[in-house]
Design an enzyme around this catalytic site. Sequence first.
Site, PDB file in Angstrom:
ATOM      1  N   HIS A   1       6.174 -29.804 -22.409  1.00 37.58           N
ATOM      2  CA  HIS A   1       5.770 -28.839 -23.434  1.00 37.58           C
ATOM      3  C   HIS A   1       4.339 -29.149 -23.851  1.00 37.58           C
ATOM      4  O   HIS A   1       3.874 -30.292 -23.775  1.00 37.58           O
ATOM      5  CB  HIS A   1       6.681 -28.941 -24.652  1.00 37.58           C
TER       6      HIS A   1
ATOM      7  N   GLU B   1       3.026 -29.503 -26.742  1.00 36.34           N
ATOM      8  CA  GLU B   1       2.932 -30.545 -27.773  1.00 36.34           C
ATOM      9  C   GLU B   1       3.078 -31.942 -27.177  1.00 36.34           C
ATOM     10  O   GLU B   1       2.358 -32.867 -27.559  1.00 36.34           O
ATOM     11  CB  GLU B   1       4.021 -30.363 -28.834  1.00 36.34           C
TER      12      GLU B   1
ATOM     13  N   CYS C   1       9.868 -27.253 -31.002  1.00 39.43           N
ATOM     14  CA  CYS C   1      11.314 -27.383 -30.800  1.00 39.43           C
ATOM     15  C   CYS C   1      11.769 -28.764 -31.287  1.00 39.43           C
ATOM     16  O   CYS C   1      10.963 -29.588 -31.710  1.00 39.43           O
ATOM     17  CB  CYS C   1      11.654 -27.208 -29.316  1.00 39.43           C
TER      18      CYS C   1
ATOM     19  N   CYS D   1      10.065 -31.755 -29.393  1.00 42.76           N
ATOM     20  CA  CYS D   1       8.672 -31.953 -29.804  1.00 42.76           C
ATOM     21  C   CYS D   1       8.580 -32.432 -31.249  1.00 42.76           C
ATOM     22  O   CYS D   1       7.789 -33.327 -31.558  1.00 42.76           O
ATOM     23  CB  CYS D   1       7.886 -30.675 -29.602  1.00 42.76           C
TER      24      CYS D   1
END
Length: 157
Positions: free
Chosen positions: A54, A56, A84, A87
């Site tokens: 991801h 992040e 999410c 993260c």
Amino acid sequence: MPGNHIEFMREALKEAKDALAEDEVPVGAVIVHNGKIISRGHNQIERLKDPTAHAEMLALTSACAYLGTKWLSHASLYVTIEPCSMCAGALVLARIKDVYFEAKDPKTGACGSAVNIINHRKFNHRIKAKGGILEEECGYLLKAFFKNKRVRTGLAD
């Protein structure tokens, strides 16, 4: 909203557009320390065949390497959608100071929408969060991406 928040969010949006160009879900992130962007990331899940890639997570890894530390207690994350749970958990572990995001994610957002990991009462670190910065721009990008996916796969309305 101070101008620098908008500028940093626009940089995260540029990262999201890079993800879109790579046919990834258009999420982008930048991490800021002492008023300077020290890392960038955009989703690379498909490219790397890695569910943890991801925006992040990639930005966190890069920021920690840049500063030579596992703590980001004086840094802020700017990301195009609410992080999410994976993260958000990593942000807590990194002890990041602030999270600014464009669009809320009512299905998987872990900064207050679906759950609130960044301010869980049992954790020893809590993160300040602010959502809704440039929300329309990011929302449009995400909606267009998923609409296009549905059209290409024959799942369009």
